[in-house]
Each structure stands twice: as C-alpha cells, then as structure tokens.
Design a protein around this motif. Structure first.
Motif, PDB file in Angstrom:
ATOM      1  N   GLN A 255      12.115  -7.760  -1.381  1.00  0.00           N
ATOM      2  CA  GLN A 255      11.463  -6.476  -1.594  1.00  0.00           C
ATOM      3  C   GLN A 255      11.807  -5.922  -2.967  1.00  0.00           C
ATOM      4  OE1 GLN A 255       9.396  -4.812   0.692  1.00  0.00           O
ATOM      5  NE2 GLN A 255       8.964  -3.382  -0.987  1.00  0.00           N
TER       6      GLN A 255
ATOM      7  N   GLU B 174       9.116  -5.158  -6.009  1.00  0.00           N
ATOM      8  CA  GLU B 174       8.952  -3.833  -6.604  1.00  0.00           C
ATOM      9  C   GLU B 174       9.266  -3.857  -8.092  1.00  0.00           C
ATOM     10  OE1 GLU B 174      10.941  -0.813  -4.379  1.00  0.00           O
ATOM     11  OE2 GLU B 174       9.763  -1.176  -2.574  1.00  0.00           O
TER      12      GLU B 174
ATOM     13  N   LEU C 298       5.967  -2.479  -9.188  1.00  0.00           N
ATOM     14  CA  LEU C 298       6.033  -1.020  -9.059  1.00  0.00           C
ATOM     15  C   LEU C 298       6.944  -0.332 -10.070  1.00  0.00           C
ATOM     16  CD1 LEU C 298       6.222  -0.628  -5.151  1.00  0.00           C
ATOM     17  CD2 LEU C 298       4.205  -0.719  -6.621  1.00  0.00           C
TER      18      LEU C 298
ATOM     19  N   GLN D 153       8.894   6.340  -2.995  1.00  0.00           N
ATOM     20  CA  GLN D 153       8.281   5.043  -2.711  1.00  0.00           C
ATOM     21  C   GLN D 153       6.790   5.177  -2.396  1.00  0.00           C
ATOM     22  OE1 GLN D 153      10.762   3.825   0.522  1.00  0.00           O
ATOM     23  NE2 GLN D 153      12.460   3.164  -0.800  1.00  0.00           N
TER      24      GLN D 153
ATOM     25  N   GLN E 165       3.838   3.331  -4.674  1.00  0.00           N
ATOM     26  CA  GLN E 165       2.889   2.404  -4.057  1.00  0.00           C
ATOM     27  C   GLN E 165       1.449   2.876  -4.255  1.00  0.00           C
ATOM     28  OE1 GLN E 165       4.248   2.314  -0.019  1.00  0.00           O
ATOM     29  NE2 GLN E 165       6.072   1.107  -0.475  1.00  0.00           N
TER      30      GLN E 165
ATOM     31  N   SER F 239       0.259   2.386  -7.853  1.00  0.00           N
ATOM     32  CA  SER F 239      -0.081   0.982  -8.076  1.00  0.00           C
ATOM     33  C   SER F 239      -1.441   0.649  -7.471  1.00  0.00           C
ATOM     34  CB  SER F 239       0.990   0.079  -7.466  1.00  0.00           C
ATOM     35  OG  SER F 239       0.633  -1.281  -7.583  1.00  0.00           O
TER      36      SER F 239
ATOM     37  N   ARG G 116       0.291   6.519   5.069  1.00  0.00           N
ATOM     38  CA  ARG G 116       0.002   5.227   4.424  1.00  0.00           C
ATOM     39  C   ARG G 116      -1.355   4.673   4.840  1.00  0.00           C
ATOM     40  NH1 ARG G 116       5.149   4.060   2.131  1.00  0.00           N
ATOM     41  NH2 ARG G 116       6.277   6.010   2.454  1.00  0.00           N
TER      42      ARG G 116
ATOM     43  N   ALA H  56      -3.440   2.186   2.515  1.00  0.00           N
ATOM     44  CA  ALA H  56      -3.346   0.719   2.498  1.00  0.00           C
ATOM     45  C   ALA H  56      -4.405   0.101   3.402  1.00  0.00           C
ATOM     46  CB  ALA H  56      -1.952   0.277   2.935  1.00  0.00           C
TER      47      ALA H  56
ATOM     48  N   SER I   5       5.855   1.452   5.667  1.00  0.00           N
ATOM     49  CA  SER I   5       5.788   1.595   4.213  1.00  0.00           C
ATOM     50  C   SER I   5       5.973   0.274   3.477  1.00  0.00           C
ATOM     51  CB  SER I   5       6.844   2.592   3.733  1.00  0.00           C
ATOM     52  OG  SER I   5       8.153   2.096   3.961  1.00  0.00           O
ATOM     53  N   LYS I   6       6.673  -0.662   4.087  1.00  0.00           N
ATOM     54  CA  LYS I   6       6.955  -1.923   3.389  1.00  0.00           C
ATOM     55  C   LYS I   6       6.412  -3.136   4.136  1.00  0.00           C
ATOM     56  CE  LYS I   6      10.866  -0.018   0.865  1.00  0.00           C
ATOM     57  NZ  LYS I   6      12.315  -0.039   0.608  1.00  0.00           N
TER      58      LYS I   6
ATOM     59  N   GLY J 118       2.694  -3.213   4.413  1.00  0.00           N
ATOM     60  CA  GLY J 118       2.049  -3.365   3.117  1.00  0.00           C
ATOM     61  C   GLY J 118       2.440  -4.616   2.365  1.00  0.00           C
TER      62      GLY J 118
END
Length: 498
Positions: free
Chosen positions: A25, A29, A33, A114, A118, A121, A233, A236, A323-324, A327
């Motif tokens: 991760q 990033e 990011l 965060q 995201q 981006s 989120r 996404a 969130s992670k 995605g």
C-alpha cells in the motif's frame, strides 16, 4: 519502535503485515498519490497560517520542505513510520526543520487526508481518460468521413438486413464515445467535492475554512457533511461504473470488427504491424489486437464489480476495507481503459476497408425487399401487410431459383400480386429500382439515416460537440493547475524548487 508515533500501540507492525499489506500500500501511494498528499499538506499549512497558528516564515519553510519530498525520500522513512505514507511525509519534513513547529499536524486526521488524495488522483485520471477518449472519437469521425459513401451490409439479429455505409457505422461509434465523455464529465462534476476538513468523521475542532481548502486544491466545493466525506467513497464505484459502461460499448464494436475481419467476410484489413500469424498455418493473417482490446474491456466491468463488492455490507464509516481494499484496482481500471482507448485508436487509424468485398456482399443479398414493399404500398395501393407478403414471396422465389437480386423477374412479381387481387404496372422498373444497391442510401430521407449527407451532417455536429467537451475538460484541469499554483504562491514556496 525507534521513535514512538502513538502511545496506544507500542510495537511495530509484524513482518508479515508489512510484507503483505502495509508495504504494498505504501509503495502504491508513493507512486500514485504522493503529489496529491503534498498538495494537501501545503493547503493545510496555508490554513494554519490564515488561523495565525503559524507565521509566514514557518509557512514558507514548511512549503519549501514539502516541495523537497520525493518518492525516494519517503521510502527511506517507510520502516520508521509504520509503513504509512502520511506519517513518512510528516517525519521526513519534521526531521529537516531547524526549529520545531509544534502546531503542525494539530487537529488533523489521516482519514480525510487519504480520502482527499485518492479523490484528487481520480479527478486527474478522469481528465486523462477523457483526453484518450476524444482522440479515439476523432479517429472514428475521420474514418467515418472518409467512408460515408462506402456501401456495406448492415446486420440485425446476426442476419444481413439493410444497406448502410461504413461511415454510418463509424459515426455511430463516434457518437457513443462523445456520450461517454459527457457522462464522465457529469461524474467528474458530481464527485468534485473536497473531503478535507472532515477529520475522522465528525469534523474538527479548529475553525478550518473548508471552502477555502476546497478552492486551494481545485475542487468545486467542500463535501457538505463530514461523515460522507470519509465514509462514502462512492466516487470509486461511480468512476469504475463509467469505465465499465465504456468497455461494454467498445466490446460490441470490437466484436463487429473481429467478425468482419474474418476470412468469411474479409471486409477489412489491418497493417502487418497490427496483425499476427499462425505458427502452424502459413495462410493465416490474424488480428489478435482486436481480441486483446475486447478481452481488456471485460476487466473494466470486473474492476467495477470489485469496488462494489468491497464496499457492500460494510458499516458506513471510514474503513480500511472501503478506503483501500475496495479501491485496490481503481488505478488498474484507469490503466486498462487507457490501453483500450489507445489500442483501438491505432486500429481505426490503420484500418483499411475492402470496398470490393463490401459491395459484393451488398449485391448478393435481397436488401431491396423493404423498398419493394414500400413501393407496392405507396405507388400501387397494395395494403402494407399484403405488400410484405408479396415482397417476401418474391424474395423467396428468387432464393429458391438461385437468382441474383439484380436479375429481375417481373413476371414472378406480377403473378404474386395478382394472387392477392392487385395489378402491378412496370414491374421491371419497380424491381430495378428496389434492388439497385447504389440507390439504397440516397433514398433514405429521415434525419440521422445512412444517407451520405445525413452522415456528414452528424459528423459535423460531432466535431463541434467534441471541441466543446474537450474545452470543458480543459477548463476543469486548468482550475486544478491554477489552484495548486496559487497555493504555492500563498506559501511563498515552489518558485525555486520546481
């Protein structure tokens, strides 16, 4: 821990957690990011300055140090920062301060940080996708313009149905691409709300100006509710849905191209540089690029499903799962879509239509059956359903006799009409007109038809709309660029380091 980052947890993450979760991760990033994290940090410094919690000299120093952060630099701090990029940035800047700035990072959460990085981006990737989408649309429009008079069979239900033109077909592709651009632009505007200032979920205790933060980062507005800013989120799922819809459309056009390029049709060819061979069958020229494109469109739908499944059945709050993990493949979705668009653009630019084969296919089919029925009704007073029976009977008789459509059999038509109590005068002229393939397109009179003039009119509209959409996308990109430049100037940073 070499230096404590929390009083609640006193041990470093396990080697396994680092290897399988945190380090991948972190590196993702750092690659995708980091510029957005740094832009956000500078916007927050500008707010500390506005609230008079730091002075101008401290703001300039923090801005200058943030400009000096590199992927290599944060990687050096990874192991000392719980493999968290936000903590690595904080540590890297703090260690380079000659004098401490105690208030820096006060009243802050990584949740909204965060979420904001995201989303920034994703906005950039949408802008880039739109650029590739418009390049493909331009290629389709140019191809359609060159082939507006090239006759070809049109198909319904996997059967040849009516004569169209290649230009009519590729104009349809161009129109669908512009539709996708409009939809993506609407999605961009829908998600253009800044999460920053939401904190962990309930807001923050300092009087952050969230509208100003949104403006400093090039957002249209701040996300109104703090909980939605970090919990939702939805962007996404919305973005990948648009990519999946685009993939579904392009896969259908690729299916046609694959079929028409096959030896049974032989309607089109591609340059050798875009073709493949058979290692066993030297007579074959394959087109695996079309298979690759269509195959990749399947991934686009899968990436959307992956996001949706990753979010469903989770609590409505900030979660690593949402969130992670949910995605994980968003960047891959954008990359895949970019590849699809670029590959298909090259295909359209290199595609060569075999007009002789297309014309031959048009001449072999009884495409004039519809026209014949129309003329029987409009010119000879035969009721429409009866005209369909007579015209269909004429086609059936010709097929059974092995007669080509251009070889008229007026006596057959006269006899069929007579069976239903009708007289057809000048049957030979009627059949010659109905089954003359070169008259098929000029007789189309409705707007949006395959008539060459209608195709060219549609392409002119597409050209204008394409320019308007491209300009709209550029305006949004310019807003972000200008906002980030303004943030740099607000801190007195960036001029000497960029």
């Amino acid at each position: 821990m070499s230096e404590r980052l929390s009083g609640r947890v006193t041990e470093d993450p396990s080697a396994l957690v680092r290897e399988l979760v945190l380090d991948p991760q972190f590196r993702y990033e750092a690659e995708h990011l980091l510029p957005w994290y740094l832009a956000i940090e500078k916007a927050l410094v500008a707010e500390y300055l506005r609230m008079e919690l730091i002075g101008e000299r401290e703001a300039r120093t923090l801005g200058r140090l943030l400009d000096g952060v590199t992927p290599e630099g944060v990687e050096e701090k990874r192991s000392q920062s719980l493999s968290d990029i936000a903590l690595a940035i904080e540590r890297g800047v703090t260690e380079r301060l000659t004098e401490p700035v105690p208030v820096w990072h006060a009243d802050r959460s990584r949740n909204d940080l965060q979420a904001c990085a995201q989303l920034m981006s994703a906005k950039r990737r949408l802008q880039e996708t739109a650029g590739e989408l418009h390049r493909l649309a331009d290629a389709a429009r140019r191809l359609a313009g060159r082939t507006a008079d090239v006759l070809m069979p049109g198909y319904t239900h996997f059967q040849s149905a009516q004569i169209i033109s290649a230009g009519h077909y590729f104009a349809a592709l161009g129109d669908r691409l512009l539709r996708r651009s409009r939809r993506m632009l609407q999605t961009y505007d829908l998600i253009d709300a800044c999460p920053l200032g939401a904190g962990a979920m309930s807001g923050q205790e300092l009087p952050w100006d969230r509208d100003r933060l949104a403006g400093l980062l090039g957002f249209d507005r701040a996300e109104p509710l703090a909980l939605n800013a970090v919990a939702s989120r939805e962007w996404a799922a919305e973005v990948t849905a648009e990519l999946g819809l685009l993939g579904g459309t392009l896969s259908r056009f690729c299916t046609d191209l694959l079929m028409w390029a096959g030896s049974e049709h032989g309607f089109l060819d591609l340059p050798d540089a875009l073709s493949g061979i058979s290692a066993a069958m030297p007579q074959k020229k394959n087109f695996p690029i079309l298979e690759r494109i269509r195959g990749k469109t399947a991934h686009l739908a899968a990436f959307h499903v992956d996001v949706t499944l990753g979010q469903r059945n989770t609590p409505y709050s900030n979660l690593v799962e949402v969130s992670k993990e949910a995605g994980t493949h968003v960047a891959a979705a954008f990359d895949t879509c970019r590849d699809v668009l670029r590959l298909l653009t090259v295909v359209l630019e290199g595609l060569v239509l075999r007009e002789d084969r297309l014309l031959e296919a048009c001449e072999q089919e009884y495409f004039g059956g519809f026209t014949l029925a129309n003329r029987l009704t409009l010119c000879h007073g035969v009721p429409w359903r009866t005209a369909q029976v007579v015209a269909g009977g004429y086609v059936l008789a010709g097929v059974r006799a092995g007669r080509a459509p251009k070889d008229a059999a007026p006596d057959v038509l006269v006899a069929l009409a007579a069976e239903h109590g009708h007289t057809v005068e000048d049957a030979a002229g009627l059949l010659a007109d109905a089954f003359d393939v070169r008259r098929a397109l000029p007789r189309m009179r409705s707007a949006g038809s395959a008539a060459p003039d209608e195709v060219r009119a549609a392409l002119a509209v597409q050209k204008r709309e394409g320019k308007e959409l491209a300009a709209a996308w550029e305006r949004r990109a310019a807003i972000v660029r200008q906002a980030l430049d303004d943030t740099d100037h607000a801190l007195g940073a960036g001029a000497d380091t960029k």
